[in-house]
Design an enzyme around this catalytic site. Structure first.
Site, PDB file in Angstrom:
ATOM      1  N   GLY A 181      41.355  34.020  31.762  1.00 45.18           N
ATOM      2  CA  GLY A 181      42.043  33.767  33.026  1.00 45.18           C
ATOM      3  C   GLY A 181      43.386  33.133  32.743  1.00 45.18           C
ATOM      4  N   ILE A 237      36.744  34.264  33.682  1.00 42.03           N
ATOM      5  CA  ILE A 237      36.455  34.837  34.995  1.00 42.03           C
ATOM      6  C   ILE A 237      37.137  36.204  35.133  1.00 42.03           C
ATOM      7  CG2 ILE A 237      36.192  32.626  36.185  1.00 42.03           C
ATOM      8  CD1 ILE A 237      39.095  32.864  37.171  1.00 42.03           C
ATOM      9  N   VAL A 287      43.813  48.679  40.613  1.00 45.06           N
ATOM     10  CA  VAL A 287      43.743  49.965  39.910  1.00 45.06           C
ATOM     11  C   VAL A 287      42.503  50.743  40.354  1.00 45.06           C
ATOM     12  CG1 VAL A 287      43.455  51.055  37.643  1.00 45.06           C
ATOM     13  CG2 VAL A 287      45.094  49.185  37.925  1.00 45.06           C
ATOM     14  N   LYS A 336      38.624  49.460  28.510  1.00 43.42           N
ATOM     15  CA  LYS A 336      38.799  49.740  29.937  1.00 43.42           C
ATOM     16  C   LYS A 336      37.443  49.972  30.609  1.00 43.42           C
ATOM     17  CE  LYS A 336      40.730  51.042  33.742  1.00 43.42           C
ATOM     18  NZ  LYS A 336      41.372  50.059  34.601  1.00 43.42           N
ATOM     19  N   GLY A 337      37.228  49.385  31.773  1.00 46.44           N
ATOM     20  CA  GLY A 337      35.959  49.512  32.483  1.00 46.44           C
ATOM     21  C   GLY A 337      35.517  50.959  32.631  1.00 46.44           C
ATOM     22  N   GLY A 371      46.555  36.268  35.446  1.00 49.60           N
ATOM     23  CA  GLY A 371      47.757  35.604  34.940  1.00 49.60           C
ATOM     24  C   GLY A 371      47.676  34.095  35.059  1.00 49.60           C
ATOM     25  N   CYS A 382      34.248  43.556  39.583  1.00 47.02           N
ATOM     26  CA  CYS A 382      35.514  44.197  39.914  1.00 47.02           C
ATOM     27  C   CYS A 382      35.733  44.148  41.426  1.00 47.02           C
ATOM     28  CB  CYS A 382      35.546  45.652  39.442  1.00 47.02           C
ATOM     29  SG  CYS A 382      37.093  46.462  39.906  1.00 47.02           S
TER      30      CYS A 382
END
Lengths: 256, 305
Positions: free
Chosen positions: B244, B192, B73, B47-48, B218, B131
């Site tokens: 991607g 990407i 998020v 997670k970033g 997705g 982001c």
């Protein structure tokens, strides 16, 4: 939590737009009332995400569960039309409701489609002699669901409708009925458990009852297992994950 | 030691297979490890991370679109210290490559985090300059090629760990940005990140995300991602991790054909939590079916007449 296939056994329309679905799996894991399943809604029609739906009834012997949901979009429409077949799902997810030992009387507060998971609490704890005073609120008579089911297992069931259209019930909000009964001493709950829309939680908080109160909140979810942080619930301890830290939170900790 | 045809090497780091869990969809691996052995994955991009704990955006943070997922998020995470002290001990017990994805508000934040991570057993640092869901930093460093080059060069000075720069598709020419990252000293590229997007509820007349816009992921974005991986593959020499909309082993093979050395699987983890290891298993079958010596033999072997 387990990843498994659930077999669709039955799909019944409770009323227009609300469906009760019975699902079976031989490998059904341990269940705690208030937990939910994260079920695939197929992969057609551009659907990707699973649908988190709480459990209404759980039958450990028959290895079946029943879920109740409203047909709202592509995913729930797909689910409502199934007559059989297997669907992948992760279950059981979330923390669920706890009824501690020593609790003798519980007030259950359900708002509309938030009512079903409360039934599973009664199902689990009724045999231990815990008494359940159930309050279900709906917008109108045409929106009522599961009243017979709750009436059969509750010490007392009170149904309210916003417009008073339900003959056997009262006009007003579910929280007003609870307030009246508690203030009158007619009901003395050791614990309050609630599930419904945010305004109902707000009204419950405003009652300032000196009784431990836990609420089950709803959120749009991504993964449903705690990894994506999509289903945030604002609490006094910061944003928590509804899917794993919840869906049940202490009322006073949730920022409404 | 037995020969592993699925092994790939990216900037000196060996992955047992080319399937990596994508940042932001896998947390720190703990939740998925309850469902399967995460050692089956080539790697995990966590997670970033930000310098301080971050609360993220108010909900709703997610919406389903046709064949896609839109998220806003906003980098909710416990911060770099909690990652190093509380998450790494768990990840160190695993035999899968750990990639730390970092996002800063400022250049100094990126440099600080890179330096902190140098003391850890993290194998690669993934520079998140793409982001779309945060107000400051994030994408701000990833739009102009000169900014991409500058942040890469700056962070490189603070760590000896391989640096993988994660590129945004929301730019004028992704190949330019890729070349800038390479010139700045990037050891690898990942692409990407999500495509800027929006979902609207016609009944309520409101955007579904509280943040109004979000990042689309997705299968809906797979064609965009494939084109960009192919374009970047033809522009740089450093390895590429492609992502991607990968939902299946054949999707993963398509990215490798377009020049990716490895792939990241993100949104598929939501549709089916077992998809990442299933894609790894499927790629193995692909190698056997096509009688390849190893998976790397497929890299960039797109046949263009």
């Amino acid at each position: 939590m387990k990843e498994l296939f659930l077999n669709v056994r039955e799909n019944v329309e409770l009323r227009k737009g609300v469906v009760k679905m019975r699902l079976f799996s031989a490998g059904l894991p341990e269940f705690k009332p208030g937990q939910f399943i994260n079920i695939s809604a197929g992969s057609f029609d551009g659907i990707l995400l699973r649908r988190p739906i709480s459990v209404f009834k759980h039958d450990g012997e028959a290895k079946t569960i029943e879920i109740v949901f409203e047909i709202k979009g592509r995913g729930t429409t797909f689910l409502s039309r199934l007559k059989g077949g297997d669907l992948p799902a992760s279950l059981f997810a979330g923390n669920g409701f706890t009824v501690p030992d020593g609790v003798k009387s519980v007030a259950l507060i359900g708002g509309g489609l938030g009512s079903p998971p409360l039934y599973s609490v009664i199902e689990k704890h009724r045999a231990k002699g815990v008494k359940f005073y159930t309050y279900l609120g709906f917008a109108s008579e045409s929106k009522t669901i599961l009243t017979d089911d709750f009436a059969a297992v509750s010490e007392k069931l009170t149904v309210t409708t916003d417009d008073g259209s339900y003959g056997a019930g009262e006009k007003g909000f579910v929280t007003d009925a609870l307030k009246r009964d508690v203030y009158a001493g007619a009901v003395k709950p050791d614990l309050i458990l609630a599930c419904g829309p945010p305004p109902m939680f707000g009204a419950l908080k405003a009652l300032k009852l000196n009784t431990p109160t836990f609420i089950s909140v709803e959120a749009r979810m991504g993964c449903g297992i705690g990894a994506c942080y999509a289903c945030a619930c604002a609490t006094v301890a910061g944003n928590r994950r509804v899917c794993t830290d919840g869906p049940v939170f202490k009322l006073e900790e949730v920022i409404l | 030691m037995t020969y592993n045809p699925m092994e790939v090497n990216i900037c000196g780091v060996s992955f047992k297979n080319p399937v990596i869990a994508a940042s932001g969809t896998f947390s720190f691996g703990f939740e998925f490890s309850k469902l399967y052995d995460i050692d089956r994955l080539g790697g995990i991009s966590v997670k970033g991370l930000t310098r301080e704990r971050r609360e993220g955006n108010p909900p709703p943070r997610i919406a389903e679109t046709y064949g896609g997922v839109l998220n806003g998020v906003g980098l909710q995470n416990p911060g770099i210290d909690v990652f190093i002290n509380n998450m790494m001990p768990f990840l160190e017990t695993k035999r899968t490559v750990v990639i730390a994805n970092i996002a800063g508000d400022t250049e100094a934040d990126y440099c600080y985090m890179a330096e902190r991570l140098s003391e850890t057993k993290v194998s690669i640092i993934e520079l998140n300059i793409s982001c779309p869901n945060v107000k400051r930093g994030g994408l701000a460093f990833g739009v102009k090629p000169e900014d991409v080059g500058a942040i890469t060069k700056a962070v490189k000075k603070y760590t000896k760990k391989p640096l993988m720069v994660k590129l945004s598709p929301n730019v004028a020419d992704i190949a330019e940005n890729a070349r800038a990252a390479e010139a700045g000293g990037a050891d690898a590229l990942s692409l990407i990140n999500t495509v800027s997007g929006m979902a609207v509820d016609a009944e309520t007349r409101r955007p579904i995300l509280k943040n109004v816009t979000g990042g689309l992921s997705g299968p809906a974005i797979k064609p965009i991602a494939l084109a960009m991986v192919w374009k970047v593959y033809n522009a740089v020499k450093i390895p590429i991790v492609g992502m991607g909309g990968i939902m299946s082993a054949s999707d993963a093979a398509e990215f490798i054909l377009c020049g990716a050395s490895a792939v990241q699987v993100g949104t598929a983890n939501f549709a089916n939590p077992l998809s990442a290891p299933q894609i790894a298993d499927g790629l193995r079958r692909y190698v056997d079916k096509h009688k390849l010596r190893d998976i790397s033999e497929l890299k960039g072997r797109l046949i263009v007449d």
